[in-house]
Scaffold this motif. Structure first.
Motif, PDB file in Angstrom:
ATOM      1  N   LEU A 117     -40.002  -2.667 -60.837  1.00  0.00           N
ATOM      2  CA  LEU A 117     -39.140  -2.484 -59.769  1.00  0.00           C
ATOM      3  C   LEU A 117     -38.226  -1.074 -59.879  1.00  0.00           C
ATOM      4  O   LEU A 117     -38.267  -0.944 -61.124  1.00  0.00           O
ATOM      5  CB  LEU A 117     -38.223  -3.796 -59.864  1.00  0.00           C
ATOM      6  CG  LEU A 117     -38.770  -5.165 -59.213  1.00  0.00           C
ATOM      7  CD1 LEU A 117     -37.888  -6.305 -59.817  1.00  0.00           C
ATOM      8  CD2 LEU A 117     -39.125  -4.899 -57.755  1.00  0.00           C
ATOM      9  N   PRO A 118     -37.808  -0.519 -59.074  1.00  0.00           N
ATOM     10  CA  PRO A 118     -36.915   0.605 -59.151  1.00  0.00           C
ATOM     11  C   PRO A 118     -35.728   0.145 -60.204  1.00  0.00           C
ATOM     12  O   PRO A 118     -35.455  -0.855 -60.366  1.00  0.00           O
ATOM     13  CB  PRO A 118     -36.353   0.988 -57.813  1.00  0.00           C
ATOM     14  CG  PRO A 118     -37.381   0.247 -56.846  1.00  0.00           C
ATOM     15  CD  PRO A 118     -37.960  -0.932 -57.518  1.00  0.00           C
ATOM     16  N   GLY A 120     -31.880  -0.102 -61.575  1.00  0.00           N
ATOM     17  CA  GLY A 120     -30.861  -0.423 -60.923  1.00  0.00           C
ATOM     18  C   GLY A 120     -30.746  -1.884 -60.576  1.00  0.00           C
ATOM     19  O   GLY A 120     -31.566  -2.405 -59.905  1.00  0.00           O
ATOM     20  N   ASP A 121     -29.651  -2.608 -60.788  1.00  0.00           N
ATOM     21  CA  ASP A 121     -29.468  -4.036 -60.330  1.00  0.00           C
ATOM     22  C   ASP A 121     -28.297  -4.150 -59.623  1.00  0.00           C
ATOM     23  O   ASP A 121     -27.261  -3.203 -59.841  1.00  0.00           O
ATOM     24  CB  ASP A 121     -29.469  -4.946 -61.629  1.00  0.00           C
ATOM     25  CG  ASP A 121     -30.866  -5.082 -62.125  1.00  0.00           C
ATOM     26  OD1 ASP A 121     -31.687  -4.943 -61.299  1.00  0.00           O
ATOM     27  OD2 ASP A 121     -30.867  -5.658 -63.050  1.00  0.00           O
ATOM     28  N   GLN A 123     -31.289  -5.778 -57.293  1.00  0.00           N
ATOM     29  CA  GLN A 123     -32.230  -5.025 -56.593  1.00  0.00           C
ATOM     30  C   GLN A 123     -32.609  -6.063 -55.064  1.00  0.00           C
ATOM     31  O   GLN A 123     -32.812  -7.058 -55.143  1.00  0.00           O
ATOM     32  CB  GLN A 123     -33.589  -5.121 -57.227  1.00  0.00           C
ATOM     33  CG  GLN A 123     -34.945  -4.322 -56.749  1.00  0.00           C
ATOM     34  CD  GLN A 123     -34.288  -2.877 -56.761  1.00  0.00           C
ATOM     35  OE1 GLN A 123     -34.941  -2.250 -55.843  1.00  0.00           O
ATOM     36  NE2 GLN A 123     -33.811  -2.251 -57.704  1.00  0.00           N
ATOM     37  N   LEU A 125     -34.588  -7.344 -52.313  1.00  0.00           N
ATOM     38  CA  LEU A 125     -35.919  -7.890 -52.181  1.00  0.00           C
ATOM     39  C   LEU A 125     -36.056  -8.682 -50.745  1.00  0.00           C
ATOM     40  O   LEU A 125     -34.999  -9.506 -50.435  1.00  0.00           O
ATOM     41  CB  LEU A 125     -36.452  -8.326 -53.336  1.00  0.00           C
ATOM     42  CG  LEU A 125     -36.396  -7.858 -54.612  1.00  0.00           C
ATOM     43  CD1 LEU A 125     -37.218  -8.734 -55.807  1.00  0.00           C
ATOM     44  CD2 LEU A 125     -37.529  -6.365 -54.459  1.00  0.00           C
ATOM     45  N   ARG A 145     -34.142  -9.472 -64.411  1.00  0.00           N
ATOM     46  CA  ARG A 145     -33.643  -8.223 -63.308  1.00  0.00           C
ATOM     47  C   ARG A 145     -32.842  -9.255 -62.464  1.00  0.00           C
ATOM     48  O   ARG A 145     -33.224 -10.317 -61.910  1.00  0.00           O
ATOM     49  CB  ARG A 145     -34.836  -7.798 -62.509  1.00  0.00           C
ATOM     50  CG  ARG A 145     -35.635  -6.844 -63.359  1.00  0.00           C
ATOM     51  CD  ARG A 145     -34.933  -5.734 -63.837  1.00  0.00           C
ATOM     52  NE  ARG A 145     -34.075  -4.936 -62.778  1.00  0.00           N
ATOM     53  CZ  ARG A 145     -34.735  -3.695 -62.117  1.00  0.00           C
ATOM     54  NH1 ARG A 145     -36.163  -3.446 -62.605  1.00  0.00           N
ATOM     55  NH2 ARG A 145     -34.258  -3.198 -61.301  1.00  0.00           N
ATOM     56  N   VAL A 147     -31.559  -9.797 -58.744  1.00  0.00           N
ATOM     57  CA  VAL A 147     -32.026  -9.634 -57.566  1.00  0.00           C
ATOM     58  C   VAL A 147     -31.204 -10.046 -56.384  1.00  0.00           C
ATOM     59  O   VAL A 147     -30.599 -11.108 -56.625  1.00  0.00           O
ATOM     60  CB  VAL A 147     -33.501 -10.187 -57.225  1.00  0.00           C
ATOM     61  CG1 VAL A 147     -34.546  -9.318 -58.045  1.00  0.00           C
ATOM     62  CG2 VAL A 147     -33.265 -11.694 -57.363  1.00  0.00           C
ATOM     63  N   ARG A 148     -31.177  -9.517 -55.107  1.00  0.00           N
ATOM     64  CA  ARG A 148     -30.430  -9.991 -53.927  1.00  0.00           C
ATOM     65  C   ARG A 148     -31.479 -10.414 -52.859  1.00  0.00           C
ATOM     66  O   ARG A 148     -32.062  -9.457 -52.421  1.00  0.00           O
ATOM     67  CB  ARG A 148     -29.472  -8.802 -53.583  1.00  0.00           C
ATOM     68  CG  ARG A 148     -28.383  -9.135 -52.632  1.00  0.00           C
ATOM     69  CD  ARG A 148     -27.244  -8.212 -52.326  1.00  0.00           C
ATOM     70  NE  ARG A 148     -27.881  -6.898 -51.889  1.00  0.00           N
ATOM     71  CZ  ARG A 148     -27.739  -5.623 -52.697  1.00  0.00           C
ATOM     72  NH1 ARG A 148     -27.013  -5.647 -53.864  1.00  0.00           N
ATOM     73  NH2 ARG A 148     -28.460  -4.620 -52.302  1.00  0.00           N
ATOM     74  N   THR A 197     -27.305 -13.561 -54.665  1.00  0.00           N
ATOM     75  CA  THR A 197     -27.548 -12.773 -55.977  1.00  0.00           C
ATOM     76  C   THR A 197     -27.638 -13.658 -57.327  1.00  0.00           C
ATOM     77  O   THR A 197     -26.936 -14.600 -57.380  1.00  0.00           O
ATOM     78  CB  THR A 197     -26.175 -11.644 -56.369  1.00  0.00           C
ATOM     79  OG1 THR A 197     -26.353 -10.944 -54.948  1.00  0.00           O
ATOM     80  CG2 THR A 197     -26.681 -10.619 -57.416  1.00  0.00           C
TER      81      THR A 197
END
Length: 234
Positions: A117-118, A120-121, A123, A125, A145, A147-148, A197
Motif C-alpha cells: 500500500l502507498p 501514509g495513513d 489509506q 480503499l 495499516r 484504512v478508511r 476508519t
C-alpha cells in the motif's frame, strides 16, 4: 385522445431517461458512467419517435360518432403511469435489502502477494480492494495499516453490522455484494452511509470461508452523504 397514447408513452419514457442521464447524475444508480452517452442517445431517440407518433396521430381522422377500431381501449392509458413515475420519482439505488438477498459470492482468485500500500495513513480503499487483501494476500499488506472505508450499513439479526457496497460490471441488474464486518463501534441505522476508519482484524485462514467477511476494528465512524455513484466497479 387515444390516438396519442403511444406518443405520450414514448415522450414520457424518453423524458425520464433524459432527466436521469442528461440533467442529473441519477443514472449512476442504475448503470456505469461509461453508458451515459447511450442513455442520452436513447432518450433523444424516444422523444423524436414520440413527436413523430404525435404528428401521425394528428393527421389521422376518425369517423364522426364512431371509432374505426384501430385504437386500444381507454385502460391502455394506464401504461403511462410507470413512465410517469419514472419521470417524477426515479427509484433509489440498491441498498441493504438487495445486499441481504445477495449470496456471498467472491471472485475465484488464488492466494498470492499484493503490491504494498502507498505510504501514509489512513489509506482510503474500496471495499473490494480491502476484502481482496484481507482474504487472499499472503503478504499481509494490511497489517498495522489504518484504512478508511465508505459504504452503507447492513445488519444481521444478531446485531453484527457491516459496511457494505454493491459491485457492478455493467448495471444494477448484475450487482453483487462486498461487505466488511465492523467491530468496536455502535451500528448506525440500516442503509445509512458511513465512512469508517480503523485497522484490519485478521481472522480465519487465508482463502477460506473463515476469512470472510473481513473484519475492521473501528477507530471512528462518520455519517456521510450517499455518493453520486453508489456502486463500486468489479
Amino acid at each position: 385522445m387515444r390516438r396519442y397514447g403511444p406518443a405520450v408513452l414514448l415522450l414520457l419514457t424518453g423524458a425520464a431517461i433524459l432527466r436521469v442521464a442528461l440533467f442529473t447524475e441519477l443514472y449512476l444508480r442504475y448503470v456505469q458512467a461509461g453508458l451515459r452517452p447511450y442513455l442520452v442517445g436513447s432518450g433523444f431517440l424516444l422523444v423524436l419517435l414520440g413527436v413523430a407518433a404525435a404528428a401521425v396521430g394528428r393527421r389521422e381522422r376518425e369517423p364522426h360518432g364512431e371509432h374505426d377500431g384501430h385504437h386500444g381501449p381507454r385502460i391502455a392509458w394506464l401504461l403511462a403511469l410507470p413512465a410517469l413515475a419514472l419521470l417524477l420519482f426515479p427509484p433509489p439505488a440498491l441498498g441493504s435489502y438487495s445486499a441481504a438477498r445477495e449470496a456471498e459470492q467472491r471472485a475465484a482468485q488464488g492466494i498470492g502477494s499484493f503490491p504494498a500500500l502507498p505510504a501514509g495513513d489512513p489509506q482510503a480503499l474500496t471495499l473490494a480492494e480491502f476484502s481482496s487483501r484481507a482474504v487472499y494476500d499472503s503478504g499481509r499488506s494490511l497489517t498495522g495499516r489504518t484504512v478508511r472505508l465508505t459504504g452503507f450499513v447492513t445488519r444481521d439479526d444478531d446485531g453484527t453490522w457491516y459496511v457494505t457496497r454493491l459491485l457492478v460490471s455493467c448495471c444494477a441488474a448484475d450487482a453483487t455484494t462486498s461487505k466488511v464486518e465492523i467491530r468496536e463501534a455502535d451500528a448506525p441505522p440500516a442503509d445509512a452511509w458511513v465512512t469508517v476508519t480503523g485497522i484490519w482484524h485478521p481472522k480465519g485462514r487465508l482463502g477460506t470461508d473463515g476469512a470472510w467477511p473481513p473484519v475492521l476494528d473501528a477507530a471512528s465512524v462518520r455519517r456521510v452523504a450517499q455518493p453520486a455513484n453508489p456502486y463500486e466497479r468489479r
